[in-house]
Each structure stands twice: as C-alpha cells, then as structure tokens.
Design a protein around this motif. Structure first.
Motif: not given
Length: 225
Positions: A29-37, A41-46
């Motif tokens: 899983v890779t999370i794409l987000t405008d708020r990576p900070e 703590d999600s445990g996924a790549e951000v």
C-alpha cells in the motif's frame, strides 16, 4: 499488487478498515496525500501529492511503482481517483458519474433528465444576483460541500440574502445552490465496486439537529436487506 490510496486527513475507516484489509489481501500500500505528516503512523508507505489534481496523482504514480489498483473513500477525491485509474487502464468508477454526484447542481440536472426527481434549483456563481423566484422555504448549500457544512434553511428573501452573504464570506469564490426544500428522512447509500459490478454495503439513517441548520448529530448503520 501495489494499491495506491488517495487521502486527505486520516480517517478511522482508512486506518482501521481499508489499510488492514489491503494488507490481509497481500497488497503493498502507498498512500498519496497532501498531508503526508498526518499519515506517518499508518504503517503504509506515504508520498506527498496534490491529490485534488488528477494530473499530479498520475505523475506521482507513473514515477513510482506500477499500480494494481487506485482507490479512495474520500468524498472529495472520487473524480480525481477515477481519472487516474482510467489513465492506467484500471477498473474504477466513471469519472463523469463522480463529478455529477459531487456537484449538487449537476446532480439535480441529471436526476431531472432521467425523470427520477424534479426539484426547483438554481446555481449561483460568486456575484450573481439573489434570485427572485425561489420557492420558500428553500435550502442554500455549497455546490460541492460535504457533511451538511454551510447548509441552511431559509424562509424568505431576507433570510436568503443573509445566508448567501454569510456562506459566500466563508467560501469566497465558490458557487452555491439554492433549491426547493424537501421534507423527509435522510439516508446514505454506501457501495463498493470493481470491474465485476457495484455492491451495496448498506447505509446510514441520519439524525439531524434542529432547523435551520442541517447538523448531522447521529448516524445509525442500516445493513442491506
């Protein structure tokens, strides 16, 4: 399989629901987000990304790992996520349906065209004059809002003008919608779909606070029959 999940702020449904489910299926899983900070703590790549821009989502994915799926449960990011999925040839919603569902003026137009429901409604761009033929009581709302934010019932022309000014001050540059008030219960419909079709997960029966504001005070889950 690499799963890209587009997100804004962290939510329990993602952190405690979709992420564990994706891991259980063996997805990377890779999370794409405008708020990576906020997702460290999600445990996924951000990865940081302007997820409100489909072109940015496509660009970041193209420069990373090949996608097996692109997903989002955010109300705000459905069209962008669908466009990115379509670009990579992945299953997804029709982006046009996503836009029509998010844009309340388009929603009313599509329902009327389909003969499902005709409700008197007018879209107001910033600076447009206050309409004179509004059927009162009426509802004023942002064209693309969520969770009943800045949705208000007005009973006459004076209240309409005051509501337009107040919401416009909080949301400069945004279009608003004024529409006929429909009295009745409020429900949501929750679905999940892939290339094989769309499945109904259930919905929520929503309890609202006292008018004129449509504050969502309680959600009661209703599984499908």
């Amino acid at each position: 399989m690499r799963l890209y999940l587009t997100a804004l702020k962290p939510t329990d449904s993602v952190t405690d629901g979709f992420l564990p489910a994706a891991r259980a299926l063996g997805c990377d899983v890779t999370i794409l987000t405008d708020r990576p900070e906020h997702h460290r703590d999600s445990g996924a790549e951000v990865l940081g990304c302007d997820v409100r821009d489909a072109r940015a989502v496509i660009d970041v994915i193209a420069g990373h790992h090949s996608p097996g799926a692109i997903f989002s449960n955010s109300d705000h990011l459905q069209a962008e996520t669908a466009l990115a999925a379509a670009y990579f040839g992945l299953p997804g919603k029709d982006w046009r349906a996503c836009v029509a569902a998010k844009n309340k003026a388009l929603t009313r137009a599509r329902l009327a065209e389909a003969g499902v429901e005709t409700v008197r409604s007018v879209r107001l761009a910033p600076g447009d004059p206050v309409p004179r033929d509004v059927p009162f009581p009426a509802v004023v709302k942002p064209r693309e809002g969520v969770a009943s934010e800045d949705v208000v019932l007005v009973r006459d022309g004076r209240e309409l003008g005051e509501a337009l000014d107040a919401i416009g001050a909080r949301r400069p540059g945004e279009a608003l919608v004024v529409e006929e008030y429909l009295e009745g219960p409020l429900h949501t419909l929750e679905t999940l779909g892939d290339e094989s079709g769309t499945r109904v997960l259930g919905g929520f029966r929503t309890t609202l606070g006292p008018l004129p504001y449509f504050v969502e005070e309680r959600l009661d889950w209703e599984p499908p029959p």
